[in-house]
Design a protein around this motif. Structure first.
Motif, PDB file in Angstrom:
ATOM      1  N   SER A  41      50.102  38.692  31.397  1.00  0.00           N
ATOM      2  CA  SER A  41      50.132  39.977  32.094  1.00  0.00           C
ATOM      3  C   SER A  41      48.713  40.491  32.311  1.00  0.00           C
ATOM      4  CB  SER A  41      50.925  40.990  31.279  1.00  0.00           C
ATOM      5  OG  SER A  41      52.265  40.583  31.133  1.00  0.00           O
ATOM      6  N   ILE A  42      48.479  40.939  33.524  1.00  0.00           N
ATOM      7  CA  ILE A  42      47.207  41.580  33.866  1.00  0.00           C
ATOM      8  C   ILE A  42      47.524  42.906  34.516  1.00  0.00           C
ATOM      9  CG2 ILE A  42      45.083  41.435  35.207  1.00  0.00           C
ATOM     10  CD1 ILE A  42      45.343  38.404  35.137  1.00  0.00           C
ATOM     11  N   PHE A  43      47.044  43.961  33.929  1.00  0.00           N
ATOM     12  CA  PHE A  43      47.331  45.278  34.479  1.00  0.00           C
ATOM     13  C   PHE A  43      46.095  45.914  35.108  1.00  0.00           C
ATOM     14  CE2 PHE A  43      51.584  45.303  33.084  1.00  0.00           C
ATOM     15  CZ  PHE A  43      51.621  44.693  31.839  1.00  0.00           C
ATOM     16  N   SER A  44      44.969  45.233  35.032  1.00  0.00           N
ATOM     17  CA  SER A  44      43.744  45.739  35.638  1.00  0.00           C
ATOM     18  C   SER A  44      43.641  45.212  37.070  1.00  0.00           C
ATOM     19  CB  SER A  44      42.543  45.292  34.808  1.00  0.00           C
ATOM     20  OG  SER A  44      42.566  43.900  34.623  1.00  0.00           O
ATOM     21  N   ALA A  45      42.491  45.467  37.717  1.00  0.00           N
ATOM     22  CA  ALA A  45      42.321  45.093  39.112  1.00  0.00           C
ATOM     23  C   ALA A  45      42.421  43.584  39.314  1.00  0.00           C
ATOM     24  CB  ALA A  45      40.970  45.590  39.620  1.00  0.00           C
ATOM     25  N   MET A  46      42.921  43.203  40.481  1.00  0.00           N
ATOM     26  CA  MET A  46      42.983  41.805  40.899  1.00  0.00           C
ATOM     27  C   MET A  46      42.360  41.704  42.290  1.00  0.00           C
ATOM     28  SD  MET A  46      44.282  39.909  38.557  1.00  0.00           S
ATOM     29  CE  MET A  46      44.746  38.430  39.466  1.00  0.00           C
ATOM     30  N   GLN A  47      41.749  40.559  42.561  1.00  0.00           N
ATOM     31  CA  GLN A  47      41.010  40.388  43.808  1.00  0.00           C
ATOM     32  C   GLN A  47      41.336  39.055  44.483  1.00  0.00           C
ATOM     33  OE1 GLN A  47      37.155  40.562  41.957  1.00  0.00           O
ATOM     34  NE2 GLN A  47      36.877  42.729  42.443  1.00  0.00           N
ATOM     35  N   TRP A  48      41.175  39.054  45.806  1.00  0.00           N
ATOM     36  CA  TRP A  48      41.185  37.826  46.585  1.00  0.00           C
ATOM     37  C   TRP A  48      39.809  37.685  47.247  1.00  0.00           C
ATOM     38  CZ3 TRP A  48      44.631  33.994  46.679  1.00  0.00           C
ATOM     39  CH2 TRP A  48      45.937  34.242  46.252  1.00  0.00           C
ATOM     40  N   TYR A  49      39.213  36.510  47.091  1.00  0.00           N
ATOM     41  CA  TYR A  49      37.955  36.162  47.745  1.00  0.00           C
ATOM     42  C   TYR A  49      38.225  34.991  48.690  1.00  0.00           C
ATOM     43  CZ  TYR A  49      34.869  38.769  44.544  1.00  0.00           C
ATOM     44  OH  TYR A  49      34.206  39.742  43.847  1.00  0.00           O
ATOM     45  N   ARG A  50      37.270  34.749  49.577  1.00  0.00           N
ATOM     46  CA  ARG A  50      37.325  33.540  50.392  1.00  0.00           C
ATOM     47  C   ARG A  50      35.916  33.000  50.602  1.00  0.00           C
ATOM     48  NH1 ARG A  50      39.165  36.063  56.280  1.00  0.00           N
ATOM     49  NH2 ARG A  50      37.167  37.048  56.820  1.00  0.00           N
TER      50      ARG A  50
END
Length: 111
Positions: free
Chosen positions: A27-36
């Motif tokens: 479980s991750i409740f902090s920010a999540m990111q997508w990079y490219r």
């Protein structure tokens, strides 16, 4: 530590859609990111979603991409609509709190 696994990439034509998924090992409740990262270019932040659901988008994808999360499934999504050839890149998921990266998934958009 957390492991991230992306999926959903592929080869599509301009104007079509793809949905990327990023499954976390916990479980991750902090920010999540997508990079490219496109060939010969630096990796860039495409979208972010915070724990409260606040989102950020790279200007060039605003109105076309949508980031979302399902905490019950430990999964973050990137819905990509109206894809353009310039969206071609390897897309990576990142959990900044853990500085963890996925292995990446290739998105190729043909004109």
């Amino acid at each position: 530590q957390v492991q991230l696994v992306e999926s959903g990439g592929g080869l599509v034509q301009a104007g079509e859609s793809l949905r990327l998924s990023c499954a976390a090992s916990r479980s991750i409740f902090s920010a999540m990111q997508w990079y490219r990262q496109a060939p010969g270019k630096q990796r860039e932040l495409v979208a972010q979603i915070t724990s409260s659901g606040t989102t950020y988008y790279l200007n060039s994808v605003k109105g076309r991409f949508t980031i979302s999360r399902d905490n019950a499934k430990n999964t973050v999504y990137l819905q990509m609509n109206s894809l353009k050839p310039e969206d071609t890149a390897v897309y990576y998921c990142r959990a900044p709190e853990y500085n963890s990266w996925g292995q990446g998934t290739q998105v190729t958009v043909s004109s």
